[in-house]
Design an enzyme around this catalytic site. Structure first.
Site, PDB file in Angstrom:
ATOM      1  N   ASP A  14       0.808  -1.224   0.000  1.00  0.00           N
ATOM      2  CA  ASP A  14       0.000   0.000   0.000  1.00  0.00           C
ATOM      3  C   ASP A  14       0.836   1.267   0.000  1.00  0.00           C
ATOM      4  OD1 ASP A  14      -2.281  -1.708   0.249  1.00  0.00           O
ATOM      5  OD2 ASP A  14      -1.829  -1.872   2.379  1.00  0.00           O
ATOM      6  N   LYS A  17       2.208   2.197  -5.182  1.00  0.00           N
ATOM      7  CA  LYS A  17       2.946   1.741  -6.381  1.00  0.00           C
ATOM      8  C   LYS A  17       2.128   1.923  -7.659  1.00  0.00           C
ATOM      9  CE  LYS A  17       3.111  -2.311  -4.408  1.00  0.00           C
ATOM     10  NZ  LYS A  17       2.735  -2.056  -3.023  1.00  0.00           N
ATOM     11  N   GLY A  41      -4.148  -4.462  -4.323  1.00  0.00           N
ATOM     12  CA  GLY A  41      -5.173  -3.487  -4.664  1.00  0.00           C
ATOM     13  C   GLY A  41      -4.490  -2.206  -5.074  1.00  0.00           C
ATOM     14  N   HIS A  42      -4.550  -1.893  -6.345  1.00  0.00           N
ATOM     15  CA  HIS A  42      -3.902  -0.686  -6.828  1.00  0.00           C
ATOM     16  C   HIS A  42      -4.970   0.334  -7.196  1.00  0.00           C
ATOM     17  CE1 HIS A  42      -0.152  -3.241  -7.917  1.00  0.00           C
ATOM     18  NE2 HIS A  42      -0.235  -2.941  -6.650  1.00  0.00           N
ATOM     19  N   GLN A 225       2.104  -6.019  -3.081  1.00  0.00           N
ATOM     20  CA  GLN A 225       2.438  -6.091  -1.651  1.00  0.00           C
ATOM     21  C   GLN A 225       3.736  -5.296  -1.401  1.00  0.00           C
ATOM     22  OE1 GLN A 225       1.707  -9.517  -3.169  1.00  0.00           O
ATOM     23  NE2 GLN A 225      -0.330  -8.710  -2.909  1.00  0.00           N
TER      24      GLN A 225
HETATM   25  P1  IMP Z   1      -2.384 -12.973   1.770  1.00  0.00           P
HETATM   26  O1  IMP Z   1      -1.457 -12.348   0.772  1.00  0.00           O
HETATM   27  O2  IMP Z   1      -3.821 -12.774   1.428  1.00  0.00           O
HETATM   28  O3  IMP Z   1      -2.030 -14.398   2.078  1.00  0.00           O
HETATM   29  O4  IMP Z   1      -2.173 -12.185   3.162  1.00  0.00           O
HETATM   30  C1  IMP Z   1      -0.974 -12.269   3.912  1.00  0.00           C
HETATM   31  C2  IMP Z   1      -0.602 -10.926   4.518  1.00  0.00           C
HETATM   32  O5  IMP Z   1      -0.242 -10.012   3.475  1.00  0.00           O
HETATM   33  C3  IMP Z   1      -1.730 -10.240   5.300  1.00  0.00           C
HETATM   34  O6  IMP Z   1      -1.169  -9.526   6.379  1.00  0.00           O
HETATM   35  C4  IMP Z   1      -2.312  -9.263   4.297  1.00  0.00           C
HETATM   36  O7  IMP Z   1      -2.942  -8.171   4.915  1.00  0.00           O
HETATM   37  C5  IMP Z   1      -1.045  -8.836   3.579  1.00  0.00           C
HETATM   38  N1  IMP Z   1      -1.300  -8.375   2.217  1.00  0.00           N
HETATM   39  C6  IMP Z   1      -1.562  -9.126   1.122  1.00  0.00           C
HETATM   40  N2  IMP Z   1      -1.720  -8.349   0.043  1.00  0.00           N
HETATM   41  C7  IMP Z   1      -1.531  -7.076   0.453  1.00  0.00           C
HETATM   42  C8  IMP Z   1      -1.520  -5.813  -0.218  1.00  0.00           C
HETATM   43  O8  IMP Z   1      -1.701  -5.694  -1.431  1.00  0.00           O
HETATM   44  N3  IMP Z   1      -1.282  -4.718   0.571  1.00  0.00           N
HETATM   45  C9  IMP Z   1      -1.031  -4.821   1.890  1.00  0.00           C
HETATM   46  N4  IMP Z   1      -1.019  -5.971   2.560  1.00  0.00           N
HETATM   47  C10 IMP Z   1      -1.272  -7.089   1.847  1.00  0.00           C
END
Ligand code: IMP
Length: 428
Positions: A14, A17, A41-42, A225
C-alpha cells in the site's frame, strides 16, 4: 535501447505503487505483474475518477501499452473475469493488450475455502490474510499439484486431475477444519465457462518479453504487496506467500536479472500495515489517527483499516539492500501536512540491546522499541504540489534527511492521489 524498470514497495504494501506505475507507463511499451495475485489493490485516480485494480497491471489504462501477467502470479479466473468486465464497462479495451502466462497457477474455490478456514482456525493467531486463496494456491504450486493456465487448453485431461485435487483438499476441509466440502461439479462447471474467456488471453509471456527486449522496448515490472511481506525476507509468518522483492521479477516473468536496469522503491512518508504482525513504529495515539484519516488508510482489496505509524528508516534500509533499490519515490507527503513534528525511526532498542538492523525473527521485531529522530513539521498545505521550489523548507529538509539516511536518491515525491500530483526532484 529500452529500459527495464522494477517498481516495488519498500514497506508492508500500500505504498502507492499503482500510481507510480501509471505515471511512468507513458514511457513504456509494456507493464508486467510477476508475483502475488488479486490480494493486491492498486487504486488509480485519473481526472478524479477512481479505478481499483487487483490482478491486471496498472498499465491497462494506457491504450498503447501491452499488459502481461507473468508466470509468478497466481490467477483466479473468477476474479480476473470480474475485473475484465469492470474495465469493459468503463470502455477499456483489453482483448489485444492483455496476456496471461500459460505457466500461471490458478486460484480455484478450494484455495479460498482453505485460506478462510485456516484463518478461522487460527483464531487470535490469525495472519489476517486477504482471504483470497493466495497461500493455498502457492502451496499447491510448490507441492507440484497445481493447475496452470495452460491446463485449460485440454479440459478432458484436466477433469480427472482436478477431481482428485478437490477430493484431497476436502479431507482437510471437512475432517481437520470441520468445514463444508467443496463440490467438484460446481468447481468444474464454473471453470468450463471461465476457460472459454480466459483461453484467448493465454500466451508465452516470457517469449513476448524477449521480443520486447529485441525491439528495444521499455518495460515496467509492477510489484505487489511490499518487501516486508516477502515470504523469505519479510516478518515471517506474517507475510504473503510469494517473494515480493526484486529477485522475484526474473523468476516470475522469465526476464534474466542482468536485463533489469532500475529498481524503484516506493515508500510512503510514514508506514502502514494491514493484517497481523510486528510493526515497531505503529502509533496508537491521535497522530496515528490523523495519518489514517488524512491518508484514507483503508485497504483497496478488503476495506480493512490499515495500522499507521512513523516512517521506519531501519526497515527501509533493509528493503533497499534486498532489492538493490536504485531510486526512491516518496508518496503521500501531504498526509503529514498538519503535524507539528515529524518523527522517523533510526534504530531499535531490543531487549536491552541497540540494533541498527531489522531482526529476522518476527518475535524480535515485535520486541523492538523504535529510537526516533525528529524534525519540525511544515504545518502548511502541500497537496497537489508539482514543483520542488514550492515545497515548504521543512518538507524539503525531511526529504533530504530521508535521502541521507537511506543513501539512495529520492527522485520523485507524490503529493496527492491524482496522476498529476507528483513532483520530480531530478530537476532540482
Ligand atoms: P495474503 O497475501 O492474502 O495471504 O495475506 C498475507 C498478509 O499479506 C496479510 O497480512 C495481508 O494483509 C497482507 N497483504 C496481502 N496483500 C496485500 C496488499 O496488497 N497490501 C497490503 N497488505 C497485503
Amino acid at each position: 535501447m529500452g529500459i527495464n524498470t522494477v517498481i516495488l514497495g519498500t514497506q508492508w504494501g500500500d505504498e502507492g505503487k499503482g500510481k507510480i506505475v501509471d505515471c511512468l507507463t507513458p514511457e513504456a511499451q509494456a507493464v508486467v505483474r510477476f508475483q502475488g495475485g488479486h490480494n493486491a489493490g492498486h487504486t488509480l485516480i485519473i481526472d478524479g475518477k477512481k479505478t481499483v485494480l487487483h490482478l491486471i497491471p496498472s498499465g491497462i489504462l494506457h491504450a498503447a501499452v501491452m499488459c502481461y501477467i507473468g508466470n509468478g502470479v497466481v490467477v483466479s479466473p473468477g476474479a480476473l473475469l470480474k475485473e475484465l468486465d469492470s474495465l469493459e464497462g468503463q470502455g477499456v479495451a483489453y482483448a489485444d493488450r492483455l496476456r496471461i502466462s500459460a505457466a500461471c497457477h490458478l486460484i480455484l474455490p478450494y484455495h479460498v475455502a482453505l485460506d478462510q478456514a485456516r484463518e478461522r482456525h487460527r483464531g487470535k493467531e490469525a495472519i489476517g490474510t486477504t482471504g483470497r486463496g493466495i497461500g493455498p494456491a502457492y502451496e499447491d504450486k510448490v507441492a507440484r499439484r497445481g493447475i496452470r493456465a495452460l491446463d485449460l487448453c485440454d479440459l478432458a485431461s484436466l477433469k480427472p486431475r482436478l477431481e482428485a485435487i478437490v477430493t484431497y483438499h476436502n479431507v482437510a476441509l471437512t475432517q481437520y477444519y470441520q468445514e463444508e466440502a467443496i463440490d467438484f461439479n460446481m468447481v468444474w462447471s464454473e471453470l468450463e465457462v471461465q476457460a472459454k474467456r480466459v483461453l484467448p488471453l493465454i500466451a508465452d509471456v516470457t517469449a513476448a518479453l524477449v521480443k520486447h527486449r529485441e525491439q528495444g522496448d521499455s518495460v515496467i515490472f509492477e510489484g505487489a504487496q511490499g518487501s516486508l511481506l516477502d515470504i523469505d525476507l519479510g516478518t515471517y509468518p506474517f507475510v504473503t506467500s510469494s517473494n515480493t522483492t526484486a529477485g522475484a521479477v526474473s523468476a516470475g516473468s522469465g526476464v534474466g536479472p542482468l536485463y533489469l536496469d532500475e529498481v524503484m522503491g516506493v515508500m510512503k512518508a510514514y508506514c502502514t500495515r494491514v493484517g497481523a504482525g510486528p510493526f515497531p513504529t505503529e502509533l496508537f495515539d491521535e497522530v496515528g489517527a490523523e495519518l489514517a484519516d488524512r491518508g484514507k488508510e483503508f485497504g483497496a482489496t478488503t476495506g480493512r483499516a490499515r495500522r499507521c505509524g512513523w516512517l521506519d528508516i531501519i526497515a527501509l534500509r533493509r528493503a533497499i539492500a534486498i532489492n538493490s533499490v536504485s531510486q526512491l519515490v516518496m508518496t503521500k507527503l501531504d498526509v503529514l501536512d498538519n503535524l507539528a513534528e515529524i518523527k522517523f525511526c533510526v534504530g531499535y532498542e531490543c531487549r536491552g540491546e541497540q540494533l541498527s538492523d531489522l531482526p529476522i525473527s518476527a518475535a524480535d521485531v515485535a520486541a523492538c522499541k523504535p529510537i526516533y529522530e525528529s524534525l519540525p513539521g511544515w504545518k502548511s498545505d502541500t497537496y497537489g504540489m508539482t514543483e520542488l521550489d514550492t515545497l515548504p523548507e521543512e518538507a524539503k529538509a525531511f526529504i533530504n534527511r530521508v535521502e541521507e539516511l537511506a543513501q539512495v536518491p529520492v527522485t520523485m515525491v507524490s503529493t496527492g492521489p491524482d496522476r498529476v500530483h507528483l513532483l520530480n526532484r531530478l530537476s532540482k
